[in-house]
Design a protein around this motif. Structure first.
Motif, short mmCIF file in Angstrom:
data_model
loop_
_atom_site.label_atom_id
_atom_site.label_comp_id
_atom_site.label_asym_id
_atom_site.label_seq_id
_atom_site.Cartn_x
_atom_site.Cartn_y
_atom_site.Cartn_z
N LEU A 32 17.48 9.32 52.60
CA LEU A 32 16.60 8.30 53.17
C LEU A 32 16.51 8.56 54.67
O LEU A 32 17.54 8.82 55.31
CB LEU A 32 17.18 6.91 52.93
N ILE A 33 15.31 8.48 55.23
CA ILE A 33 15.14 8.66 56.67
C ILE A 33 14.23 7.55 57.17
O ILE A 33 13.07 7.46 56.76
CB ILE A 33 14.55 10.04 57.01
N GLY A 34 14.76 6.70 58.04
CA GLY A 34 13.99 5.57 58.53
C GLY A 34 13.86 5.56 60.03
O GLY A 34 14.82 5.87 60.74
N GLY A 35 12.69 5.23 60.50
CA GLY A 35 12.45 5.06 61.92
C GLY A 35 12.30 3.58 62.25
O GLY A 35 11.41 2.92 61.72
N GLY A 36 13.22 3.05 63.05
CA GLY A 36 13.16 1.63 63.43
C GLY A 36 13.20 0.73 62.22
O GLY A 36 14.06 0.87 61.34
N SER A 37 12.23 -0.19 62.13
CA SER A 37 12.21 -1.13 61.01
C SER A 37 11.83 -0.47 59.69
O SER A 37 11.89 -1.09 58.64
CB SER A 37 11.24 -2.29 61.30
N GLY A 38 11.49 0.83 59.73
CA GLY A 38 11.22 1.58 58.51
C GLY A 38 12.42 1.67 57.60
O GLY A 38 12.32 2.07 56.44
N VAL A 39 13.57 1.26 58.10
CA VAL A 39 14.77 1.28 57.27
C VAL A 39 14.75 0.14 56.23
O VAL A 39 15.45 0.21 55.22
CB VAL A 39 16.05 1.22 58.15
N LEU A 60 21.65 8.13 54.36
CA LEU A 60 20.66 7.46 55.19
C LEU A 60 20.74 8.02 56.60
O LEU A 60 21.82 8.07 57.20
CB LEU A 60 20.92 5.95 55.24
N LEU A 61 19.62 8.45 57.10
CA LEU A 61 19.48 8.86 58.49
C LEU A 61 18.54 7.86 59.15
O LEU A 61 17.39 7.71 58.73
CB LEU A 61 18.92 10.28 58.58
N SER A 62 19.05 7.17 60.13
CA SER A 62 18.29 6.12 60.80
C SER A 62 18.04 6.53 62.24
O SER A 62 18.95 6.96 62.94
CB SER A 62 19.09 4.82 60.75
N SER A 63 16.80 6.39 62.68
CA SER A 63 16.44 6.68 64.06
C SER A 63 16.09 5.35 64.73
O SER A 63 15.17 4.66 64.29
CB SER A 63 15.24 7.63 64.10
N VAL A 64 16.85 5.00 65.76
CA VAL A 64 16.63 3.73 66.46
C VAL A 64 16.69 3.96 67.97
O VAL A 64 17.25 4.94 68.43
CB VAL A 64 17.66 2.65 66.05
N PHE A 124 13.45 13.09 49.27
CA PHE A 124 13.43 12.45 50.57
C PHE A 124 12.51 11.24 50.54
O PHE A 124 11.40 11.31 50.00
CB PHE A 124 12.93 13.42 51.64
N TYR A 125 12.97 10.15 51.13
CA TYR A 125 12.16 8.96 51.31
C TYR A 125 12.12 8.70 52.81
O TYR A 125 13.16 8.42 53.42
CB TYR A 125 12.76 7.75 50.59
N VAL A 126 10.95 8.86 53.41
CA VAL A 126 10.79 8.74 54.85
C VAL A 126 9.89 7.55 55.13
O VAL A 126 8.78 7.48 54.61
CB VAL A 126 10.17 10.03 55.45
N CYS A 127 10.36 6.63 55.97
CA CYS A 127 9.58 5.44 56.27
C CYS A 127 9.69 5.11 57.75
O CYS A 127 10.76 5.18 58.34
CB CYS A 127 10.08 4.25 55.44
N GLY A 128 8.54 4.75 58.33
CA GLY A 128 8.51 4.36 59.73
C GLY A 128 7.09 4.39 60.24
O GLY A 128 6.14 4.48 59.47
N ILE A 150 9.15 15.12 49.14
CA ILE A 150 9.13 14.22 50.29
C ILE A 150 8.17 13.06 50.01
O ILE A 150 6.97 13.26 49.88
CB ILE A 150 8.72 14.96 51.57
N ARG A 151 8.71 11.85 49.90
CA ARG A 151 7.92 10.65 49.66
C ARG A 151 7.83 9.88 50.98
O ARG A 151 8.82 9.78 51.69
CB ARG A 151 8.56 9.78 48.61
N THR A 152 6.67 9.36 51.29
CA THR A 152 6.51 8.69 52.57
C THR A 152 5.91 7.29 52.43
O THR A 152 5.15 7.01 51.51
CB THR A 152 5.62 9.50 53.53
N GLU A 153 6.28 6.47 53.36
CA GLU A 153 5.69 5.13 53.53
C GLU A 153 5.59 4.96 55.04
O GLU A 153 6.55 5.21 55.76
CB GLU A 153 6.58 4.07 52.92
#
Length: 158
Positions: A32-39, A60-64, A124-128, A150-153
């Protein structure tokens, strides 16, 4: 003219993305890879895995922006401490004291060291925000990950 007036037409769209669902019966490792509230939607997957007592490897990889901007901090720390989830965080503007990495956007080197290698067969689930998702998916593909995995939202303006 500034602002909206009664009767002005508006276009409202939902999230932009594709197939973005994880099910407990899915057997592939998950990154899982989230940017900000994309988590937020990623946490729904984490909670579903915990509720199902799943054994599929989850990361989970979180970018904040900064340590104070991290979402679900205490919940993620508990899951990490219990060994239920690997959690990595990258800070873009301000890092916690003693952080080995300087603040900045996710890089290819970050992904190479923090996500499973291509042969692991992870999904991979990437959201942000739009820019974040485009950047991360481009990096993953450049590192040799199958774009079909790679799945994206995404959210935000064009």
């Amino acid at each position: 003219m500034q602002g909206l007036e009664p009767g002005d037409p508006l276009e409202i769209r939902g999230p932009i993305g594709g197939w973005f669902v994880w099910r407990p019966t899915d057997a592939a490792p998950v990154q899982l890879i989230g940017g900000g509230s994309g988590v937020a939607p990623l946490m729904a997957m984490v909670r579903a895995r915990v509720a199902a007592s799943g054994a599929v490897p989850f990361r989970l990889l979180s970018s904040v922006r900064s340590p104070g901007a991290a979402y679900y901090g205490s919940e993620l720390e508990e899951l990490k401490a219990a060994g239920s989830l690997r959690v990595d965080t990258v800070y873009t503007r301000r890092c916690p004291e003693g952080s080995p990495r300087a603040p900045g956007r996710l890089t290819a080197a970050d992904l190479e060291s923090l996500v499973p290698e291509p042969r692991a067969g992870a999904v991979f689930y990437v959201c942000g925000p739009n820019g974040f998702v485009a950047h991360v998916t481009d990096l993953l593909a450049a590192l040799g990950h199958d774009p079909a995995s790679i799945r994206t939202e995404r959210f935000g303006g064009p």
